[in-house]
Design an enzyme around this catalytic site. Structure first.
Site, short mmCIF file in Angstrom:
data_model
loop_
_atom_site.label_atom_id
_atom_site.label_comp_id
_atom_site.label_asym_id
_atom_site.label_seq_id
_atom_site.Cartn_x
_atom_site.Cartn_y
_atom_site.Cartn_z
N ARG A 331 0.82 -1.22 0.00
CA ARG A 331 0.00 0.00 0.00
C ARG A 331 0.85 1.27 0.00
O ARG A 331 0.36 2.34 -0.37
CB ARG A 331 -0.93 0.01 1.22
CG ARG A 331 -2.07 -0.98 1.14
CD ARG A 331 -3.10 -0.71 2.23
NE ARG A 331 -2.53 -0.85 3.56
CZ ARG A 331 -2.47 -1.98 4.26
NH1 ARG A 331 -2.97 -3.09 3.73
NH2 ARG A 331 -1.95 -2.02 5.47
N TYR A 346 -9.17 -2.66 -8.38
CA TYR A 346 -9.80 -3.05 -7.10
C TYR A 346 -11.20 -2.46 -6.96
O TYR A 346 -12.16 -3.19 -6.68
CB TYR A 346 -8.91 -2.59 -5.94
CG TYR A 346 -9.47 -2.94 -4.58
CD1 TYR A 346 -9.20 -4.17 -3.99
CD2 TYR A 346 -10.28 -2.04 -3.88
CE1 TYR A 346 -9.71 -4.49 -2.74
CE2 TYR A 346 -10.80 -2.35 -2.64
CZ TYR A 346 -10.51 -3.58 -2.07
OH TYR A 346 -11.03 -3.89 -0.85
N LYS A 358 -14.28 -7.85 -0.91
CA LYS A 358 -12.95 -7.24 -0.90
C LYS A 358 -11.85 -8.26 -1.18
O LYS A 358 -10.85 -7.94 -1.82
CB LYS A 358 -12.70 -6.56 0.45
CG LYS A 358 -13.55 -5.32 0.68
CD LYS A 358 -13.16 -4.62 1.98
CE LYS A 358 -13.95 -3.34 2.16
NZ LYS A 358 -13.58 -2.62 3.41
N SER A 369 -1.36 -7.86 -11.38
CA SER A 369 -0.01 -7.36 -11.08
C SER A 369 1.04 -8.42 -11.37
O SER A 369 2.09 -8.13 -11.95
CB SER A 369 0.09 -6.92 -9.62
OG SER A 369 -0.78 -5.86 -9.35
N HIS A 373 3.86 -7.88 -14.21
CA HIS A 373 5.26 -7.85 -13.76
C HIS A 373 6.07 -8.96 -14.44
O HIS A 373 7.22 -8.73 -14.85
CB HIS A 373 5.34 -8.01 -12.24
CG HIS A 373 5.16 -6.72 -11.49
ND1 HIS A 373 3.92 -6.18 -11.23
CD2 HIS A 373 6.07 -5.86 -10.96
CE1 HIS A 373 4.07 -5.05 -10.56
NE2 HIS A 373 5.35 -4.83 -10.38
#
Length: 460
Positions: A331, A346, A358, A369, A373
């Site tokens: 974060r 999100y 969530k 991600s 990546h």
């Protein structure tokens, strides 16, 4: 009585829908004028000692490199050979970058054209054509994203660009796609919700706003941003000098701490014991590279462009170094990308795809991600080795769900595992890289791109 009951039921239904939407609505990104955290911290002379420490490390690596070159070859190359090799074929990467910019500009023009045509059709109440145009946009956008990934992958492999030149092509392509998505995602709802009888006419973003957004150090589009009053050119040159020094420092770390260990891999075999020792020994070098990369991208380079564009909000990261858990680290480590992931992956997943879930929204963020990546590492280095994907999805991802108390011991453990993971990735990726450099295949096939070669040179 029945009509009154129906009206009451209808009102209750509307209230429930309103509450449901309100419950799952997440906050928007707020921009304000503020410095980067390290900028403020370095005002403290005690904290600025850390800055001086890295400067001293740079000087030490330069001296070490000069001494090594003079004593072994008789010439002091200052490690520039690695820079020249990494940025080889830059003359190909730069035109590709301009081509990416051109297609990003075409995306802007196509969106504005779509918006104007849709507004015109709304005025004429031609709803059938409106649906066709909407479906066309929603189909073309993901198709363009896929083609962008495909074409950039093809160009880096076809021209066999070295790591730094490949990074220019693929990292910039991802940055432009993220900005394009943000621009469309922020402006499309305004066009879709437009009604001809609205009192305020819909103003479409001018190109000057898109152009500013293209170079501003943010991935979240807004029509206006808080801006500083003037450009401090002395600050610009300071950050430019810092950026150059950090890049040199990274090259020296690779040249002196990493390359000597692995440059013969493939020409000779490593035992499993040697490999384990290398992973342990590379923790320092891996952590040093990670810190230098953080400082280069998220502090020096981002602040450089923020100053040139007079961009006011310079909170590109937060105090990730005091983290005790991976959740807190993710974060605060990279707020630039984190804000984009939160806003468009999100939040959209949480509000529209799996409302109120969530956990699933967080899983989607980590999957995307991990894939991106790994794709970046894959085409930057020129081979497929899903170590980054594994770390993201099966180690860091699950670890981010674990809540850890704010005790010092957990911060120590966080730093240890971060250093160990960085060292492991440096070790494995470097071994695979040199296995391919030292043992090239004459007829390289599509299969060779995906099959690791490092295991051929590891003995038990």
């Amino acid at each position: 009585m029945t009509e009154e009951t129906n009206n009451t039921h209808l009102e209750r239904t509307k209230i429930k829908k309103f509450l449901f939407r309100k419950e799952y609505k997440l906050s928007d990104k707020k921009f304000e004028i503020r410095n980067s955290l390290l900028t403020d911290l370095f005002e403290n002379p005690h904290i600025s000692t850390v800055y001086h420490l890295f400067a001293a490390i740079l000087v030490g690596l330069i001296v070490n490199t000069i001494a090594h070159d003079l004593l072994t070859t008789g010439n002091a190359k200052l490690g520039f050979q690695l820079i020249l090799l990494s940025f080889n074929k830059i003359y190909i990467a730069i035109p590709i970058w301009f081509l990416e910019c051109f297609f990003t500009y075409l995306c802007y023009k196509c969106f504005i054209l779509w918006a104007k045509q849709r507004i015109s059709l709304c005025v004429n109440a031609n709803f059938n054509y409106i649906k066709i145009m909407d479906y066309t946009l929603f189909c073309c956008v993901p198709l363009y994203y896929g083609l962008a990934f495909k074409v950039s992958s093809y160009l880096t492999t076809t021209f066999q660009l070295p790591p730094a030149s490949s990074a220019i092509v693929i990292f910039e392509m991802v940055r432009m796609l993220m900005k394009t998505h943000s621009f469309i995602r922020e402006n499309a709802p305004k066009v879709l919700n437009y009604k001809p009888n609205d009192e305020d006419p819909l103003e479409l973003p001018e190109f000057s706003r898109f152009f500013y957004f293209f170079f501003a150090p943010t991935l979240i589009y807004r029509d206006e941003y808080p801006r500083t009053t003037h450009i401090r050119w002395n600050y610009v040159f300071k950050k430019l000098g810092e950026s150059i020094c950090v890049v040199l420092n990274m090259c020296y770390v690779i040249e002196r701490l990493i390359r000597p260990t692995f440059n013969t891999f493939g020409e000779r075999t490593f035992t499993v014991k040697e490999m384990i020792l290398c992973i342990c020994n590379m923790s320092f070098a891996g952590m040093l590279l990670k810190l230098l990369m953080f400082y280069f991208i998220l502090h020096s380079w981002s602040n450089l462009f923020a100053e040139i564009t007079r961009f006011g909000d310079r909170k590109f990261y937060s105090d990730w170094w005091i983290s005790t858990s991976y959740g807190e680290y993710f974060r605060t480590w990279n707020i630039l990308v984190g804000d984009w992931l939160f806003t468009y992956i999100y939040r959209d997943t949480y509000q529209f795809i799996v409302p109120g879930n969530k956990t699933m929204a967080k899983v989607v963020v980590f999957v995307i991600s991990a894939v991106v990546h790994e794709w970046l590492m894959c085409y930057m280095l020129g081979f497929f080795l899903p170590l980054m994907f594994f770390f993201f999805l099966f180690l860091s991802g699950p670890a981010s769900f674990v809540k850890v108390p704010k005790y010092n011991i957990f911060n120590v453990l966080f730093w240890y595992f971060l250093a160990f993971g960085s060292g492991a990735m440096v070790c494995v990726y470097t071994m695979e890289f040199y296995a391919r450099v030292n043992r090239p295949v004459e007829n390289d096939t599509f299969k060779d791109f995906f099959v690791p070669r490092m295991f051929n040179y590891i003995t038990y």
